[in-house]
Design a protein around this motif. Structure first.
Motif, short mmCIF file in Angstrom:
data_model
loop_
_atom_site.label_atom_id
_atom_site.label_comp_id
_atom_site.label_asym_id
_atom_site.label_seq_id
_atom_site.Cartn_x
_atom_site.Cartn_y
_atom_site.Cartn_z
N LYS A 28 0.81 -1.22 0.00
CA LYS A 28 0.00 0.00 0.00
C LYS A 28 0.85 1.27 0.00
O LYS A 28 0.65 2.16 -0.84
CB LYS A 28 -0.95 0.01 1.20
CG LYS A 28 -1.85 1.25 1.21
CD LYS A 28 -2.87 1.19 2.32
CE LYS A 28 -3.77 2.43 2.29
NZ LYS A 28 -4.80 2.43 3.34
N GLU A 29 1.77 1.41 0.94
CA GLU A 29 2.55 2.64 1.04
C GLU A 29 3.42 2.85 -0.19
O GLU A 29 3.53 3.96 -0.71
CB GLU A 29 3.40 2.64 2.31
CG GLU A 29 2.60 2.82 3.58
CD GLU A 29 1.73 4.07 3.55
OE1 GLU A 29 2.22 5.13 3.12
OE2 GLU A 29 0.55 3.98 3.92
N ARG A 53 1.12 3.87 -3.06
CA ARG A 53 0.71 5.27 -2.99
C ARG A 53 1.84 6.18 -3.46
O ARG A 53 1.61 7.17 -4.16
CB ARG A 53 0.30 5.62 -1.56
CG ARG A 53 -0.98 4.93 -1.12
CD ARG A 53 -1.29 5.18 0.35
NE ARG A 53 -1.93 6.48 0.54
CZ ARG A 53 -1.32 7.54 1.08
NH1 ARG A 53 -0.04 7.45 1.43
NH2 ARG A 53 -1.97 8.67 1.25
N CYS A 54 3.07 5.88 -3.03
CA CYS A 54 4.22 6.69 -3.45
C CYS A 54 4.42 6.61 -4.97
O CYS A 54 4.74 7.62 -5.62
CB CYS A 54 5.48 6.23 -2.72
SG CYS A 54 5.47 6.55 -0.95
N GLU A 67 1.63 14.84 4.57
CA GLU A 67 0.23 14.50 4.81
C GLU A 67 -0.28 15.00 6.15
O GLU A 67 -1.47 15.19 6.35
CB GLU A 67 0.03 12.99 4.71
CG GLU A 67 0.24 12.44 3.31
CD GLU A 67 -0.28 11.02 3.14
OE1 GLU A 67 -1.42 10.77 3.55
OE2 GLU A 67 0.46 10.17 2.61
N LEU A 113 -5.38 11.36 -2.89
CA LEU A 113 -4.54 10.22 -3.27
C LEU A 113 -5.19 8.91 -2.84
O LEU A 113 -5.23 7.94 -3.61
CB LEU A 113 -3.14 10.36 -2.65
CG LEU A 113 -2.14 9.25 -2.98
CD1 LEU A 113 -1.77 9.29 -4.46
CD2 LEU A 113 -0.89 9.39 -2.12
N ASP A 114 -5.71 8.86 -1.62
CA ASP A 114 -6.39 7.65 -1.14
C ASP A 114 -7.64 7.37 -1.97
O ASP A 114 -7.96 6.21 -2.26
CB ASP A 114 -6.78 7.82 0.34
CG ASP A 114 -5.59 7.65 1.27
OD1 ASP A 114 -4.63 6.97 0.89
OD2 ASP A 114 -5.64 8.20 2.38
N TYR A 157 -6.36 5.88 -5.22
CA TYR A 157 -5.74 4.57 -4.96
C TYR A 157 -6.82 3.52 -4.68
O TYR A 157 -6.74 2.39 -5.18
CB TYR A 157 -4.77 4.69 -3.78
CG TYR A 157 -4.12 3.40 -3.39
CD1 TYR A 157 -3.02 2.91 -4.09
CD2 TYR A 157 -4.61 2.64 -2.33
CE1 TYR A 157 -2.42 1.70 -3.73
CE2 TYR A 157 -4.02 1.44 -1.96
CZ TYR A 157 -2.93 0.97 -2.67
OH TYR A 157 -2.34 -0.23 -2.31
#
Length: 281
Positions: free
Chosen positions: A17-18, A21-22, A35, A45-46, A49
């Motif tokens: 996940k992290e 996102r990056c 953030e 972004l979330d 995603y």
């Protein structure tokens, strides 16, 4: 608006996940952001995603996943500042626009997803998108003291011996500092003597081939000698003071008593030897 390709969506899904996102930030060509200080880009972004994750889990082909992301992003920005009724009408128009770009089943799944997420928290999204956030934040830099690595137990000494060694070390360090300070003071006084003599000679301002009378010459020599003696006297006084201070530290070393070392011989060994001697008698 940022158009994502099918391959871009596949790359995001393959990462944790992290990391995903990056990677999505890079694909969207956004600048890095904090953030904690700026909620808006993090929430958007979330939002994008989660759309990728949802579409992929529902079995959308990768091109359709990219189209779903585009649909969601356009809807997000086009409903900014609008009421719920206006936003729902905008959703209906958006579905008509995308009916030939996205399979009807996939489009229905996407609408259900948006109704359960985006529209369910519509007022919260509007607050984040439309309201400027005032940051009142205090930052403290905390220094973390990492504990020293514990030495080996075989190198351990008694508390009394450790205190003795510590005192001796501190006195030796103080002695070294006095010596180093004296060396620096000598250099300073030497430079001071040279500067004062140079200024003294410059102030004389002799003319070329000028004949100096004996009396004047004696006065010049006497004045130069007094300059040197003044510096030498100050230097000598400092050396005497430092010598007495060093001597005092050496005396302090001699007054510290070395702790008595305990015998390593155990009582059992002594008793055994005594018993053997008794048998011989």
């Amino acid at each position: 608006m940022s158009w994502l390709e099918a391959e871009d969506c596949r790359q995001v899904l393959q990462l944790q996940k992290e990391d995903g996102r990056c990677h999505l930030i890079k694909l969207l060509k956004w600048e890095d952001f904090d953030e904690e200080k700026d909620l808006k880009p993090g929430i958007i972004l979330d939002y994008l995603y989660n759309t990728i994750i949802f579409a992929a889990e529902k079995g959308f082909p990768w091109p359709s996943v990219a189209v779903a992301v585009c649909f969601s992003e356009e809807l997000l920005y086009e409903t900014e500042g609008k009421t719920m009724q206006e936003a729902l009408r905008n959703l209906r128009d958006k579905c008509e626009e995308y009916q030939h770009k996205l399979n009807p089943n996939y489009l229905q799944h996407l609408v259900n997803h948006l109704m359960g997420t985006f529209f369910k928290h519509y007022r919260l999204y509007q607050f984040v998108l439309c309201e400027d956030r005032v940051i009142d934040q205090t930052v403290y830099d905390l220094v973390v003291q990492i504990p020293h690595e514990a030495p080996s137990l075989k190198d351990g000494v008694s508390a009394e011996l450790w205190k003795y060694q510590k005192q001796i070390t501190e006195l030796s360090e103080a002695e070294d500092q006095l010596r180093a300070g004296m060396v620096a003071f000598r250099e300073t006084m030497q430079l001071k003597s040279e500067q004062e003599l140079e200024k003294f000679y410059e102030d004389l301002k002799f003319q070329d081939k000028e004949v100096i009378e004996r009396a004047n010459l004696e006065k010049i020599i006497k004045a130069a000698h007094e300059i040197q003696m003044s510096v030498a006297s100050e230097l000598l006084q400092k050396e005497i003071e430092t010598a007495f201070q060093i001597l005092d530290l050496k005396i302090q070393k001699t007054t510290i008593s070395l702790p008595a070392t305990k015998s390593l011989q155990s009582p059992v060994t002594k008793e055994t030897k005594t018993g053997r001697k008794g048998k011989k008698k």
